[in-house]
Scaffold this active site. Structure first.
Site, PDB file in Angstrom:
ATOM      1  N   SER A  43      17.146  56.320  63.207  1.00 34.97           N
ATOM      2  CA  SER A  43      16.029  57.254  63.345  1.00 34.97           C
ATOM      3  C   SER A  43      15.342  57.348  61.993  1.00 34.97           C
ATOM      4  O   SER A  43      15.890  56.937  60.977  1.00 34.97           O
ATOM      5  CB  SER A  43      16.544  58.642  63.750  1.00 34.97           C
ATOM      6  OG  SER A  43      17.349  59.187  62.715  1.00 34.97           O
ATOM      7  N   LEU A 109      20.933  59.226  60.487  1.00 33.82           N
ATOM      8  CA  LEU A 109      20.070  60.401  60.319  1.00 33.82           C
ATOM      9  C   LEU A 109      19.662  60.488  58.856  1.00 33.82           C
ATOM     10  O   LEU A 109      20.514  60.442  57.966  1.00 33.82           O
ATOM     11  CB  LEU A 109      20.820  61.669  60.736  1.00 33.82           C
ATOM     12  CG  LEU A 109      20.093  63.003  60.514  1.00 33.82           C
ATOM     13  CD1 LEU A 109      18.802  63.065  61.338  1.00 33.82           C
ATOM     14  CD2 LEU A 109      20.995  64.178  60.874  1.00 33.82           C
ATOM     15  N   ILE A 140      24.458  58.569  57.102  1.00 37.89           N
ATOM     16  CA  ILE A 140      23.383  59.319  56.464  1.00 37.89           C
ATOM     17  C   ILE A 140      22.453  58.331  55.775  1.00 37.89           C
ATOM     18  O   ILE A 140      22.893  57.504  54.977  1.00 37.89           O
ATOM     19  CB  ILE A 140      23.939  60.326  55.440  1.00 37.89           C
ATOM     20  CG1 ILE A 140      24.902  61.319  56.117  1.00 37.89           C
ATOM     21  CG2 ILE A 140      22.800  61.055  54.741  1.00 37.89           C
ATOM     22  CD1 ILE A 140      24.273  62.247  57.126  1.00 37.89           C
ATOM     23  N   LYS A 141      21.164  58.430  56.099  1.00 39.79           N
ATOM     24  CA  LYS A 141      20.194  57.520  55.493  1.00 39.79           C
ATOM     25  C   LYS A 141      19.717  58.085  54.154  1.00 39.79           C
ATOM     26  O   LYS A 141      19.244  59.225  54.082  1.00 39.79           O
ATOM     27  CB  LYS A 141      18.989  57.327  56.419  1.00 39.79           C
ATOM     28  CG  LYS A 141      19.261  56.397  57.572  1.00 39.79           C
ATOM     29  CD  LYS A 141      18.060  56.263  58.472  1.00 39.79           C
ATOM     30  CE  LYS A 141      17.234  55.061  58.147  1.00 39.79           C
ATOM     31  NZ  LYS A 141      16.199  54.799  59.191  1.00 39.79           N
ATOM     32  N   ILE A 142      19.850  57.271  53.124  1.00 45.25           N
ATOM     33  CA  ILE A 142      19.424  57.639  51.768  1.00 45.25           C
ATOM     34  C   ILE A 142      18.526  56.526  51.246  1.00 45.25           C
ATOM     35  O   ILE A 142      18.893  55.355  51.318  1.00 45.25           O
ATOM     36  CB  ILE A 142      20.648  57.803  50.841  1.00 45.25           C
ATOM     37  CG1 ILE A 142      21.537  58.956  51.320  1.00 45.25           C
ATOM     38  CG2 ILE A 142      20.207  58.030  49.391  1.00 45.25           C
ATOM     39  CD1 ILE A 142      22.833  59.124  50.529  1.00 45.25           C
TER      40      ILE A 142
END
Length: 369
Positions: A43, A109, A140-142
């Site tokens: 996403s 996310l 977790i998207k960073i």
């Protein structure tokens, strides 16, 4: 067994670059898991803005939340909706995660794009979202910005899976690969397990060709540059993968592999073609290789299902890829400048989508507008 299933046999996972409440509720994701060997979902703020900001699929849930949390700020209201979608997608993919022993089955996310240049803020947000979603198959998207690199190392060190996003250059990719290793090494040094921590490095493709092709069309490099149209992004990705293959053969990585560490897979992002003159499956057909992921928008996925070509193409003609990058440099196409610009534009684009998303949610509760 269709063309998408063939990719799994070649070592490439297919993830869907899309999430939406209605799609999840109607079993769309489950169908693709069952029929297409789909093993992940990504996403981003643009996807959530389209899902939540338009139509009424989220209105009932938002109204129920507002009733029990009348003073909640807009950001909390967005996170409540996003977390429910991510949890639903993670639950759909949990059997995949279990079957593959945590090697795949992930849902991503993103931390707030407003934090792209804030290391400490990114670390804190990653931990908050990880706790709130509470699913082992969350990533977790960073962003792989300079501020993101130490945040990635710290987040991996904390035992949180990470999808590094907005990678365009080989140097930025190498920095985040080393950050992943640094995080694993710190855990291993404390005697903590590292075998169920996963990461992908999302390397963007089509946007590079769009920028380079525009330069060529504008006359940069003259006629000699014209044969490079539509080739620089693929060459750039192939060289990133060649570096990855060397890296995982190194003594540093092998020491972690001996402790059960999973490789950080390269994930090809932005794989829908922007130029209508190119085949719509171009960035799938040419980037198939072991231990990689291709995250694909629904339209491109449909195209590949109909007419894609499954063959191990990623490590074919690497010398040719080096020549393409060398020629691009010699002819003044400035790939480094292009990739720097694309990172800035990517952060700005996601921030704008987030602005629009929060604005749309606020508008659905005028008291918070």
């Amino acid at each position: 067994m269709g063309r998408l299933n063939d990719l799994a046999a070649l070592g490439q996972a297919v993830w869907l670059d899309f999430v939406d409440r209605k799609f999840l509720a109607e079993g769309g994701l489950q169908k693709m898991v069952d029929e297409d060997s789909l093993t992940g979902v990504t996403s981003n703020p643009s996807i959530f803005e389209k899902a939540m900001g338009h139509g009424d699929a989220y209105d009932a849930e938002l109204a129920a939340y507002d009733k029990t949390n009348p003073e909640a700020p807009t950001m909390d209201r967005y996170e409540h909706l996003a977390i429910l979608d991510i949890q639903a997608a993670a639950d759909t993919l949990r059997p995949v995660y279990d079957r593959l022993g945590s090697k795949d089955g992930y849902v991503s996310l993103e931390v707030s794009p407003y934090l792209a240049n804030d290391t400490d803020g990114t670390i804190a947000e990653a931990q908050k979202l990880w706790k709130a979603v509470n699913r082992p198959n969350l990533m977790i998207k960073i962003p792989g910005t300079p501020a993101g690199v130490p945040a990635i190392a710290a987040t991996i060190d904390a035992g949180i899976n990470v999808n590094v996003t907005l990678l365009f250059s080989q140097s930025a990719y190498q920095a985040v690969a080393e950050a992943y290793v640094e995080g694993l090494e710190k855990r291993a040094a404390r005697g903590e397990p590292i075998d169920r921590i996963a990461s992908v490095a999302s390397f963007f493709v089509s946007r590079i060709d769009s920028k380079i092709d525009d330069k060529i069309d504008a006359g940069v490099g003259g006629d000699a540059a014209k044969p490079l149209k539509g080739k620089v992004a693929i060459a750039n990705a192939k060289l990133a993968y060649a570096w990855y293959e060397e890296f995982i053969a190194s003594a540093r990585w092998q020491a972690l592999a001996a402790k059960g560490a999973q490789v950080q897979r390269l994930l090809w992002a932005s794989t829908g073609t922007k130029n209508p003159d190119y085949p719509d499956t171009l960035y799938l057909d040419t980037l198939i290789g072991k231990d990689t992921v291709n995250t694909v928008p629904p339209k491109t996925l449909d195209a590949y299902r109909e007419r894609g070509t499954a063959a191990a193409t990623l490590n074919q003609d690497v010398a040719g890829a080096r020549q393409v990058i060398s020629d691009a440099e010699r002819l003044g196409l400035d790939l480094d400048g292009v990739t720097d610009t694309l990172v800035e534009e990517g952060v700005a684009s996601f921030s704008k989508a987030f602005d629009d998303l929060l604005g749309a949610i606020a508008a659905k509760h005028p008291a918070h507008a």
